[in-house]
Design an enzyme around this catalytic site. Structure first.
Site, PDB file in Angstrom:
ATOM      1  N   GLY A  24      15.623   7.911  42.954  1.00 54.38           N
ATOM      2  CA  GLY A  24      15.657   6.546  43.441  1.00 54.38           C
ATOM      3  C   GLY A  24      16.322   5.638  42.436  1.00 54.38           C
ATOM      4  CG  MET A  26      12.909   1.523  39.490  1.00 55.88           C
ATOM      5  SD  MET A  26      11.260   0.830  39.228  1.00 55.88           S
ATOM      6  CE  MET A  26      10.262   1.883  40.268  1.00 55.88           C
ATOM      7  N   GLY A  27      14.250   5.995  38.953  1.00 56.98           N
ATOM      8  CA  GLY A  27      14.066   7.257  38.255  1.00 56.98           C
ATOM      9  C   GLY A  27      14.282   8.449  39.150  1.00 56.98           C
ATOM     10  CG  ASP A 137       9.617   0.784  48.283  1.00 56.97           C
ATOM     11  OD1 ASP A 137      10.303   0.342  49.223  1.00 56.97           O
ATOM     12  OD2 ASP A 137      10.064   1.566  47.422  1.00 56.97           O
TER      13      ASP A 137
END
Length: 703
Positions: A24, A26-27, A137
């Site tokens: 994703g 972020m990571g 989310d």
């Protein structure tokens, strides 16, 4: 699920990475296994965010919030380190397909499955909101379809409902097409924003397409403000009405979760499956691949990083502590030697693991040091006797002057505790990795992997080694059996089952929580059983299984009894209860880490806190000493003011009043957890057999 590449790390803080699960903004998320062979999902944050102090602050906070959430349909947090060089978070692995994958591969779900999915997600969101959080989310890729139901994952941008937003100015949390209109115009996301996202997810599941279409992210993101959702593909009138209600632009007009739950059928279909057979087949193939990766991967795993409970507000530490994990991204793991898996580990008197006689596989690889983590090996203990055995020798069980142990190659052996003379020996073709004992009966399972469906579970006469009975069933694992008096308790899942020691027949069952499938910690004492599970601590009558009391404690991990006190190691604290009533007496706070085991020794409580052993003065509440084991330790105590601690490569004997390390034993090939009884510490080794070590202070060397 994709294979690892040359850019992927092979381990992070003791979790062995097996494959990529996804990526994703972020990571990146990996399938991994811990030291017990249990599968987890590990999310490693991208390096560009790791250098952002503001991001670290948010991630630290979000990790703490996610660890608060527990409930049906949620993948629980099992470990985290937001302060690592590359921050990471590990959660329970759900062997299934993301809703986005399932719909992409097999098309929209039929109406009955959508209705059941709605009910399951309602239950999950209710648990999130009950914890005072908002998910923020919810989207198809964060819903995992498993054979036994859906799971809600990824609390990467979850926040407390009573706190202000933590995103940067100009950023909108969420995914285009699933963000509520009020959030798009800058208002705070509350529980009603999750209801909006739920409606969008159900519309996607029922139609096979996003309700606000596709296109550039900015365009899709703006549509909920001005465009009605496309629900033309939902044929069921009631389902379409519920979805439309959820997607109301004004949050005031959206339904409560309980209203949605009332109109959605959460029961099973006539076929017994909650989703189509084609999707079930896909889930089965995913689970088989994950299982194959677990079996064929490298045998040795590093010691795991325990879950980290972080303080609500604390300035960042300038000096890096000696036990801070190194980044798995920039610091590759030490190559594993060619040898068998690490040895089973035991624990302390009056704890759950003492009843088992053995806990999880160990794998620590650093030198033990007192407080400062120095590398001085210190004095070595005197060996009283040594019994050679082949293979990895399990942590022993000591009872009535006899030591019982098993190994991967030598079967089960009973030895005289004083001399080491063999009393009897039973060869085993399948081996035995753990043992537990009660009232003249020795229990063990064949050495098959946890999760096996049909594994023999045996009871032996401890005096002769003759088999009393054998029953078959799912493998309970080496933490899933507790023996006490004339019953043996299988605790690896819910319900807990009590089998009679005479015949192996079920005497009673107890369901802690119908939706809890992650194992329950059980500590027997006297005529009581103390169960630590998702809902808190239950006290049962050991003979009948009837509940005496329940006390809510956040995520309890282990228990120990001392007199009238029941000590519970849980989220951020050791809580002391009255063992007869469950009433709280006091608690000892652990602000940074997550206590996972506790052993009383006089007026000192010895607590495993992350990689450390910490002494707690029960009269003052002070923590006068802390010993850095550099790996998650197991403890064993038996009175006399001593505790033995082991981390898989080394054993140290600690004087609990002062925290002085009396002696250390290093073993490059690995050792089991120690078992301390009287004046002797017993420990299994790899290929060196069983050792009996003197607890006395070693003589000073001559100059």
């Amino acid at each position: 699920m994709r294979e690892l590449t040359g850019q992927d790390p092979r381990a992070v803080a003791g979790f062995r990475l097996l494959a990529r699960l996804g990526e994703g903004g972020m990571g990146r998320v990996y399938l991994a296994v811990d030291r017990r062979g249990e599968r987890v999902a590990v999310k490693i944050i991208h390096s560009e965010y790791a250098t952002d102090d503001e991001f670290r602050r948010r991630f630290r906070r979000e990790t703490r919030l996610a660890a608060r959430v527990a409930g049906p349909g949620l993948a629980r947090v099992v470990a985290a380190d937001p302060d690592a060089e590359s921050p990471w978070l590990a959660t329970e692995y759900v062997p299934g397909l993301a809703l986005s994958e399932a719909v992409g591969a097999y098309g929209a779900l039929p109406v009955p499955a959508c209705r059941q999915l709605a009910g399951q997600l309602v239950t999950s969101l209710e648990a999130v909101h009950a914890a005072g959080l908002v998910h923020r989310d919810l989207k198809p890729s964060n819903v995992i379809l498993a054979a036994d139901g859906a799971r809600l994952i990824d609390f990467g941008i979850a926040r407390s409902a009573d706190e202000s937003a933590i995103t940067h100015t100009g950023q909108t949390p969420g995914t285009p097409g699933y963000i509520a209109p009020e959030v798009l115009v800058g208002k705070t996301a509350d529980a009603r924003a999750d209801v909006f996202a739920l409606g969008a997810v159900l519309a996607f599941a029922a139609q096979g397409r996003h309700p606000y279409g596709s296109g550039p992210a900015a365009v899709v993101m703006a549509r909920p403000l001005t465009v009605d959702p496309d629900l033309s593909g939902i044929t069921d009138t009631e389902l379409r009405g519920a979805v439309q209600h959820c997607l109301a632009r004004d949050p005031v007009h959206r339904p409560q979760l309980e209203e949605i739950g009332r109109v959605m059928d959460t029961g099973h279909t006539a076929t017994g499956f909650w989703i189509p057979a084609t999707v079930l087949d896909g889930i089965g193939r995913r689970a088989e691949r994950a299982a194959a990766l677990t079996v064929t991967g490298p045998a040795r795993a590093l010691a795991p990083h325990p879950p980290t409970a972080l303080p609500a507000s604390r300035p960042p530490t300038v000096t890096v502590p000696s036990h801070r994990p190194r980044s798995p991204v920039t610091s590759p793991p030490r190559p594993a030697p060619r040898r068998e898996p690490r040895l089973p580990r035991a624990a302390a008197t009056f704890t759950r693991r003492s009843a088992l006689g053995v806990a999880a596989l160990a794998a620590g690889a650093w030198v033990i040091g007192r407080v400062t983590g120095d590398d001085d090996p210190g004095p070595r203990p005197r060996t009283l006797w040594h019994h050679p055995m082949k293979g990895s020798v399990a942590a022993p069980v000591v009872a009535k002057g006899v030591v019982y142990t098993g190994s991967s190659e030598s079967g089960i052996t009973a030895l005289d505790a004083r001399s080491g003379r063999r009393v009897w020996h039973v060869p085993l073709r399948a081996g035995a990795a753990w043992l537990t004992y009660a009232e003249g009966t020795l229990y063990f399972s064949d050495a098959a992997g946890p999760g096996s469906d049909d594994v023999p579970f045996h009871a032996l006469d401890a005096r002769t080694g003759r088999t009393r009975w054998t029953v078959s069933g799912p493998h309970p694992g080496h933490e899933g059996v507790v023996a006490h008096r004339d019953l043996v308790y299988l605790t690896h899942d819910d319900p807990v089952r009590a089998l009679g020691s005479a015949d192996g027949q079920v005497r009673w069952t107890y369901r802690h929580d119908p939706d809890y499938q992650s194992g329950i910690s059980v500590t027997p004492y006297g005529n009581a059983l103390y169960l630590c599970g998702k809902l808190g601590v239950d006290c049962l009558d050991a003979a009948s299984g009837r509940r005496r009391w329940r006390t809510g404690i956040q995520m309890p991990k282990g228990a120990a009894v001392s007199g009238s006190a029941l000590h519970i190691a849980g989220f951020g604290a050791v809580t002391v209860l009255d063992r007869k009533t469950g009433e709280r007496r006091r608690s000892y706070e652990f602000e940074k880490d997550w206590p996972s085991d506790v052993v009383p020794s006089g007026r000192t409580l010895c607590v495993t806190d992350h990689h450390d052993v910490v002494g707690v003065d029960t009269e003052t509440g002070r923590k006068p000493w802390r010993i850095d084991m550099r790996s998650f330790p197991d403890l064993s105590a038996a009175g006399g003011g001593l505790v033995a601690a082991g981390d898989g490569d080394r054993i140290c004997l600690i004087e609990t009043a002062s925290g002085t390390v009396r002696w250390r034993l290093n073993h490059d090939e690995g050792v089991s957890a120690p078992v301390l009884t009287g004046s002797t510490v017993y420990v299994g080794t790899h290929d060196d057999g069983l050792l009996a070590l003197d607890t006395a202070r070693p003589a000073e060397p001559d100059n």
